[in-house]
Enzyme design. Structure first.
Site, PDB file in Angstrom:
ATOM      1  N   MET A 103     -52.943  28.542 -38.715  1.00 28.76           N
ATOM      2  CA  MET A 103     -52.353  29.870 -38.834  1.00 28.76           C
ATOM      3  C   MET A 103     -50.725  30.601 -39.308  1.00 28.76           C
ATOM      4  O   MET A 103     -50.265  29.996 -38.659  1.00 28.76           O
ATOM      5  CB  MET A 103     -52.385  30.003 -37.015  1.00 28.76           C
ATOM      6  CG  MET A 103     -53.938  29.916 -36.664  1.00 28.76           C
ATOM      7  SD  MET A 103     -53.917  30.384 -34.711  1.00 28.76           S
ATOM      8  CE  MET A 103     -53.699  28.443 -34.401  1.00 28.76           C
ATOM      9  N   ILE A 165     -53.129  21.886 -33.368  1.00 29.05           N
ATOM     10  CA  ILE A 165     -51.420  21.259 -33.504  1.00 29.05           C
ATOM     11  C   ILE A 165     -50.750  21.815 -33.753  1.00 29.05           C
ATOM     12  O   ILE A 165     -50.735  22.945 -34.335  1.00 29.05           O
ATOM     13  CB  ILE A 165     -52.311  20.135 -35.241  1.00 29.05           C
ATOM     14  CG1 ILE A 165     -53.755  20.175 -35.101  1.00 29.05           C
ATOM     15  CG2 ILE A 165     -51.267  20.011 -35.989  1.00 29.05           C
ATOM     16  CD1 ILE A 165     -53.889  20.018 -36.264  1.00 29.05           C
ATOM     17  N   GLY A 195     -47.007  29.267 -35.221  1.00 29.83           N
ATOM     18  CA  GLY A 195     -47.530  29.451 -36.825  1.00 29.83           C
ATOM     19  C   GLY A 195     -47.783  28.131 -36.495  1.00 29.83           C
ATOM     20  O   GLY A 195     -47.359  26.809 -35.466  1.00 29.83           O
ATOM     21  N   SER A 196     -49.394  27.500 -36.823  1.00 29.22           N
ATOM     22  CA  SER A 196     -49.928  26.662 -35.896  1.00 29.22           C
ATOM     23  C   SER A 196     -51.194  25.948 -37.309  1.00 29.22           C
ATOM     24  O   SER A 196     -51.458  26.654 -38.321  1.00 29.22           O
ATOM     25  CB  SER A 196     -50.112  26.261 -35.240  1.00 29.22           C
ATOM     26  OG  SER A 196     -50.651  27.226 -34.110  1.00 29.22           O
ATOM     27  N   ARG A 197     -51.967  25.555 -36.679  1.00 31.87           N
ATOM     28  CA  ARG A 197     -52.973  24.998 -37.055  1.00 31.87           C
ATOM     29  C   ARG A 197     -54.586  24.009 -36.173  1.00 31.87           C
ATOM     30  O   ARG A 197     -53.893  24.289 -34.697  1.00 31.87           O
ATOM     31  CB  ARG A 197     -52.898  23.451 -37.880  1.00 31.87           C
ATOM     32  CG  ARG A 197     -54.582  22.986 -38.662  1.00 31.87           C
ATOM     33  CD  ARG A 197     -53.885  22.280 -40.121  1.00 31.87           C
ATOM     34  NE  ARG A 197     -54.767  21.293 -39.729  1.00 31.87           N
ATOM     35  CZ  ARG A 197     -54.608  19.627 -40.734  1.00 31.87           C
ATOM     36  NH1 ARG A 197     -53.546  20.071 -41.555  1.00 31.87           N
ATOM     37  NH2 ARG A 197     -55.557  19.070 -41.027  1.00 31.87           N
TER      38      ARG A 197
END
Length: 239
Positions: A103, A165, A195-197
């Site tokens: 993301m 994450i 902002g991440s995953r």
């Protein structure tokens, strides 16, 4: 006039409650700057618009059928393939297929459950904040993992892992669920700022229905079908 206002209200997505302090703070700073230096006010106005967009929480239409696994996040599929789940999830070392969704700061960051079922485990682990697109982020970064068991009774369904994450900029993982709760596919369960995953761990033998580079929509894009091939499904609105 009322119809116009209603149309505007419908077009503008709802802001998740996690974003209220950020939207209020940036809006207040914009107003103050307007009395001090107008160029700065315009910059802060643009920042406010971005904050509203970041915390947007639009309704989604989730496909419903036994065995379907939907994307837990808006973003781009960055990895698909065999992987070992984080140790704290206690899912073993072999036989898992991982689908990773990255993301960026412009995606909607509300995370939705990939499957319906009972939450067997929630495991938070502090860590680093390296680029979430890197493979080592799954092991090194701060994360929060969920283990969800599908099926109406224990042992009757499938076990899925879903891990939030933190990324290079992200400094806050939010979870709104607890161990033992039952959730439906597409239900909101948390978010990450900024902002991440999301990693989804699928059982051995699962054939992913997405590829690297594909764009996903949380609660809508089908990642895999754990039931027999070719089964149909219906849709239900999750507001």
């Amino acid at each position: 006039m009322s119809s116009v206002l209603k149309s505007i209200a419908t077009a503008v997505p709802k802001v998740n409650r996690e974003g209220y302090p950020f939207v209020a703070g940036s809006a207040l700073a914009t107003v103050v700057a307007a009395f001090v230096w107008s160029p700065l006010a315009w910059v802060l106005f643009g920042l406010t618009i971005w904050v509203v967009a970041f915390f947007r929480d639009p309704p989604r239409v989730t496909p419903v059928s036994p065995g379907l696994v939907v994307a837990p996040a808006d973003g781009r599929v960055s990895q698909v393939g065999p992987a070992v789940p984080p140790r704290e999830l206690d899912l073993g070392d072999e036989g898992w297929i991982r689908v990773s969704i990255f993301m960026n700061v412009f995606n909607c960051h509300v995370n939705r459950a990939p499957v319906g079922g009972r939450i067997l485990r929630i495991a938070y682990k502090p860590g680093k904040f390296v680029n979430a697109e890197l493979d080592k982020a799954s092991e090194d970064n701060e994360r929060n993992g969920l283990v969800i068991e599908t099926g109406e009774r224990p042992g009757a369904g499938h076990t899925i892992g879903c891990v939030q994450i933190a990324g290079l900029v992200a400094r806050r993982i939010v979870s709104w669920v607890k161990e033992g709760e039952t959730i439906q596919a597409g239900d909101r369960f948390g978010m990450i700022r900024f902002g991440s995953r999301l990693d989804v761990y699928l059982p051995a033998g699962t054939v992913p229905l997405v590829a690297v580079g594909q764009t996903t929509v949380a609660g809508e894009t089908v990642l895999a079908d754990l039931s027999r091939p070719g089964s149909g499904y219906t849709v239900v609105r999750v507001s």
